[in-house]
Write an enzyme that holds these catalytic residues in place. Structure first.
Site, PDB file in Angstrom:
ATOM      1  N   CYS A   7       4.925   1.356  -7.255  1.00 57.15           N
ATOM      2  CA  CYS A   7       5.038   2.902  -7.831  1.00 57.15           C
ATOM      3  C   CYS A   7       6.195   3.722  -8.015  1.00 57.15           C
ATOM      4  CB  CYS A   7       4.383   3.484  -6.104  1.00 57.15           C
ATOM      5  SG  CYS A   7       5.701   3.718  -4.891  1.00 57.15           S
ATOM      6  N   ARG A  13       3.522   5.398  -1.765  1.00 55.40           N
ATOM      7  CA  ARG A  13       2.056   4.041  -1.937  1.00 55.40           C
ATOM      8  C   ARG A  13       3.363   2.480  -1.415  1.00 55.40           C
ATOM      9  NH1 ARG A  13       0.757   6.558  -7.228  1.00 55.40           N
ATOM     10  NH2 ARG A  13       2.987   6.405  -6.915  1.00 55.40           N
ATOM     11  N   ASP A 123      -1.679   9.294  -6.196  1.00 53.93           N
ATOM     12  CA  ASP A 123       0.044  10.348  -5.063  1.00 53.93           C
ATOM     13  C   ASP A 123      -0.037  11.099  -4.134  1.00 53.93           C
ATOM     14  OD1 ASP A 123       2.509  10.352  -4.927  1.00 53.93           O
ATOM     15  OD2 ASP A 123       3.567  10.068  -7.243  1.00 53.93           O
TER      16      ASP A 123
HETATM   17  P1  4NP Z   1       4.788   7.306  -4.402  1.00 49.66           P
HETATM   18  O1  4NP Z   1       5.222   8.746  -4.589  1.00 49.66           O
HETATM   19  O2  4NP Z   1       5.410   6.642  -6.091  1.00 49.66           O
HETATM   20  O3  4NP Z   1       3.900   7.351  -3.742  1.00 49.66           O
HETATM   21  O4  4NP Z   1       6.258   7.255  -3.695  1.00 49.66           O
HETATM   22  C1  4NP Z   1       6.408   9.531  -4.959  1.00 49.66           C
HETATM   23  C2  4NP Z   1       7.899   9.912  -4.388  1.00 49.66           C
HETATM   24  C3  4NP Z   1       8.637  10.681  -5.168  1.00 49.66           C
HETATM   25  C4  4NP Z   1       8.658  11.130  -6.294  1.00 49.66           C
HETATM   26  C5  4NP Z   1       6.892  11.018  -6.852  1.00 49.66           C
HETATM   27  C6  4NP Z   1       5.684  10.387  -6.415  1.00 49.66           C
HETATM   28  N1  4NP Z   1       9.204  12.262  -6.655  1.00 49.66           N
HETATM   29  O5  4NP Z   1       9.022  12.327  -7.484  1.00 49.66           O
HETATM   30  O6  4NP Z   1      10.011  12.019  -6.563  1.00 49.66           O
END
Ligand code: 4NP
Length: 152
Positions: A7, A13, A123
């Site tokens: 991800c 995720r 997300d």
């Molecule tokens: P992930 O969610 O891709 O599902 O781990 C996110 C976690 C952090 C960020 C964006 C999406 N961020 O911008 O820090």
């Protein structure tokens, strides 16, 4: 067999997908190495988001030992199957691919449950608490389908 879940941040995720896939592989006595990573490296070395670990724990899954790391081109050599959560992850992984055969390993996780639709696991990072159970259910169903397919 080595499977990688990808991800953006590797704190919401993909750690969930890693934990669920590993649990199901173990339940089915399948020898599969599972890992996860993010395309960004924003959260390198961090444990999963507490909202993800809390929701997973409510569903009987412990993710507390996982740590975020960034996707690297060498992951194409290490892993047999690479599952991305959304089209942005797909584009980021593709940008690091070195050949068509690298990209043959890559698919959208939700194509396991919605074949050919390239649907995104939403997300949950910027959303409310409900998003985490929705993500859990989507990822759980997709991992179950993948395990069924790999074990048949
Ligand atoms: P992930 O969610 O891709 O599902 O781990 C996110 C976690 C952090 C960020 C964006 C999406 N961020 O911008 O820090």
């Amino acid at each position: 067999m080595k499977v990688l879940m990808v991800c953006l941040g590797n704190i919401c995720r993909s750690p969930l997908a890693e934990g669920l896939f590993r649990q199901k592989a173990e339940d089915n006595n399948m020898e599969i190495d599972v890992d996860s990573c993010g395309t960004s490296g924003y959260h390198n070395g961090e444990a999963p988001d507490p909202r993800t670990t809390d929701n997973a724990r409510k569903n009987g899954l412990d993710l507390s030992m996982l740590r975020s790391r960034k996707f690297h081109a060498s992951d194409f050599d290490t892993f047999d199957l690479i599952y991305v959560m959304d089209s942005s992850n797909y584009a980021n992984v593709k940008a690091l691919s070195r050949s068509d055969s690298d990209m043959e390993k890559v698919d959208f996780l939700l194509n396991a449950t919605f074949p050919g639709e390239n649907r995104a696991v939403p997300d949950p990072y910027f959303g409310g608490e409900n998003g985490f159970q929705e993500v859990y259910d989507l990822v759980n169903d997709a991992c179950e389908q993948l395990i069924q397919k790999l074990s048949s």
